[in-house]
Design an enzyme around this catalytic site. Structure first.
Site, mmCIF file in Angstrom:
data_model
loop_
_atom_site.group_PDB
_atom_site.id
_atom_site.type_symbol
_atom_site.label_atom_id
_atom_site.label_comp_id
_atom_site.label_asym_id
_atom_site.label_seq_id
_atom_site.Cartn_x
_atom_site.Cartn_y
_atom_site.Cartn_z
ATOM 1 N N ASP A 290 1.033 -1.153 0.018
ATOM 2 C CA ASP A 290 0.088 -0.008 -0.155
ATOM 3 C C ASP A 290 0.938 1.046 0.057
ATOM 4 O O ASP A 290 2.107 1.125 0.682
ATOM 5 C CB ASP A 290 -0.874 -0.012 1.332
ATOM 6 C CG ASP A 290 -1.683 1.370 1.403
ATOM 7 O OD1 ASP A 290 -2.371 1.619 0.390
ATOM 8 O OD2 ASP A 290 -1.528 2.104 2.295
ATOM 9 N N ASP B 8 0.050 5.346 0.401
ATOM 10 C CA ASP B 8 0.198 6.528 1.264
ATOM 11 C C ASP B 8 0.011 6.107 2.495
ATOM 12 O O ASP B 8 -0.810 5.009 2.896
ATOM 13 C CB ASP B 8 -1.372 7.309 0.904
ATOM 14 C CG ASP B 8 -1.245 8.499 1.537
ATOM 15 O OD1 ASP B 8 -0.344 9.037 2.204
ATOM 16 O OD2 ASP B 8 -2.464 9.333 1.421
ATOM 17 N N LYS C 31 -9.293 -3.895 -1.950
ATOM 18 C CA LYS C 31 -9.064 -4.251 -0.578
ATOM 19 C C LYS C 31 -10.172 -3.814 0.297
ATOM 20 O O LYS C 31 -10.976 -2.865 0.055
ATOM 21 C CB LYS C 31 -7.719 -3.378 -0.009
ATOM 22 C CG LYS C 31 -6.677 -3.419 -0.689
ATOM 23 C CD LYS C 31 -5.569 -2.698 -0.119
ATOM 24 C CE LYS C 31 -5.600 -1.201 -0.735
ATOM 25 N NZ LYS C 31 -4.499 -0.292 -0.019
ATOM 26 N N ASP D 181 -0.380 0.380 6.129
ATOM 27 C CA ASP D 181 -0.671 1.214 7.421
ATOM 28 C C ASP D 181 -2.063 1.101 7.890
ATOM 29 O O ASP D 181 -2.563 1.882 8.928
ATOM 30 C CB ASP D 181 -0.314 2.559 7.186
ATOM 31 C CG ASP D 181 -1.274 3.276 6.206
ATOM 32 O OD1 ASP D 181 -1.790 2.888 5.174
ATOM 33 O OD2 ASP D 181 -1.769 4.515 6.657
#
Lengths: 305, 305
Positions: free
Chosen positions: A41, A43, A233, A258
């Site tokens: 991922d 960002d 996702k 994150d």
């Protein structure tokens, strides 16, 4: 593993406590040896807003030098892979087009994987349209300025009768007419698929959020009482597409993210290993609160090397 | 009883078995004696599509001659009371404007009941706008042709900062811009209320359905993560407004409807008596399936006299 793509999230629980790699310097080497592919991922992992995470570029370069495969995933269906490539490279991160999997591209790959060959009606931005066109599909043109007004005009909207799929993503040109078109195709055409690029309810921007793809999907789901097939996702369809396309071994693949309820759940649901980095949204407290347990935790991706 | 107006339906269960008035001719007189006011859902009770239910006009005339109060309720927020009056009268049913309670009018009455005096942003048709104007409110004008395109334009939409309520109903002129405006007001302005006229997910038309107010409400609820205050059936706010406005005794008020999960639940939730007529959607089997038990059952409203 397919069932949870139909609108309900089956949480495949990982009950093994997380290994905090911050506390176990000695285990990082063995950990990296157990991994062939890292799926990122972006960002919150590689950059945050407009700034690259310190050491992220170097870490990725190191993984490449060790022979690891690198992939980048995004739920954002508004950008083509080409646009996303430019964005990744703008942070000084090495990347090639074939390493990028967005939910728009994933949707196109999914359609090809099932030999889909009917007409498509699309609610989405140019990014989604372009990925579909690159895959050989021609979504029906529906004039974005075509706003009807009044119930009788809405009920008179005519749809093409041979549509095989309605695809819904983020669309800043959404109108009630488009919703009517999607609603009629899904409710009136037998077998017409309803596919959602992703289900992120809001879309983060500079000063807050906008209504996201997921909120539009929810509207169509609500009006039609049909659950969509979800590509992005934390559902597994996007990962299934990557695994198949790249010939990966799930047990030697690491999902790095994150956010517990998207990235980490995506990896857990898909049967890969998962690494939560603490440079973005979720923290150690979130693990207890959300009860989504990553296999590994690390302060920042830079610390892995 | 207020809590369930905030997006979740609390089902106040009636566990007493229904009295089938078809089987008990002798009880109908005593039953009518116990009632001062009859509140009617219309479609499926007084008419079906374009045809009046045989005997409905005569039954209502009889109730009037017995000194009963008559009220008509509708979740449809696209029509003003005046428009609804014309519709009721077109079936040959006697009716006056002060007997009509729609979700648009109910919303306006609710705002007045809480002495609301701030600005309103509205997603809805002229019917809602006119009821708000009649109540002294001036919903913010947002050009229905104003369709933005692209994320950056959407994030640049400026909202007035002193909005106190966003009201969402059925809107055939819905655009993404309107959703952005509503989303920003609800998420950025402290204390801004989010009010839904009703939550019917689809809107029945001649040849099927259209996306209904509820699907638009669901979209805004999804993007903002805020639950709305809901005016229409089966929530109790509309009934509270009627009871208060008319000075009714709930225990001597009868809600008459053809749908268990809207009309009958509305009455049960509100503490009135309830009568299911079998001229519309629900039947005796539905009572078992949905486990919503009306106090009384009757084949048709005409049979009550």
């Amino acid at each position: 593993m397919k069932d949870h793509c139909r609108g309900k999230m089956i949480m495949t629980t990982n009950t093994t406590p997380s290994i905090d790699l911050n506390q176990h310097d000695d285990q990082r080497h063995a950990f990296l040896d157990s991994i062939d592919t890292l799926i990122f991922d972006c960002d919150g992992v590689l950059w945050l807003d407009h700034h690259v995470i310190p050491g992220a570029c170097e870490a990725l370069a190191k993984f490449r030098s060790m022979g690891k495969k690198i992939k980048f995933v995004t739920n954002n269906s508004t950008m083509t892979r080409h646009q996303f490539l430019v964005k990744i490279q703008s942070f000084g991160i090495e990347c090639s087009i074939d390493e990028i999997y967005g939910s728009a591209y994933g949707t196109a790959l999914y359609l090809k994987s099932i030999q889909f060959n009917k007409k498509i009606f699309m609610i989405g931005e140019a990014g989604l349209e372009n990925e579909l066109r690159d895959a050989g599909y021609s979504p029906i043109k529906f004039n974005t300025d075509h706003t009807v007004s009044g119930i009788s005009n809405a009920q008179n909207i005519e749809i093409e009768r041979d549509i095989g799929a309605v695809i819904v993503g983020m669309d800043t040109s959404l109108t009630y007419s488009k919703c009517v078109y999607a609603h009629k195709a899904i409710t009136q055409i037998p077998g017409c698929m309803f596919i959602a690029t992703n289900t992120d309810h809001s879309y983060p921007v500079r000063d807050g959020t906008l209504p996201g793809a997921g909120s539009i999907v929810t509207m169509i789901q609500s009006s039609t009482s049909k659950a969509p097939i979800i590509v992005g996702k934390p559902e597994t369809l996007l990962m299934d597409v990557i695994i198949k396309n790249e010939g990966l071994d799930r047990s030697r693949t690491l999902m790095v993210g994150d956010r517990l309820n998207t990235d980490i759940l995506f990896g857990i649901n898909s049967g890969t290993k998962t690494l939560l980095v603490l440079t973005g949204i979720s923290n150690k407290q979130s693990i207890i609160e959300e009860n989504i347990i990553p296999h590994f935790i690390l302060n920042t991706i830079a610390d892995l090397i």
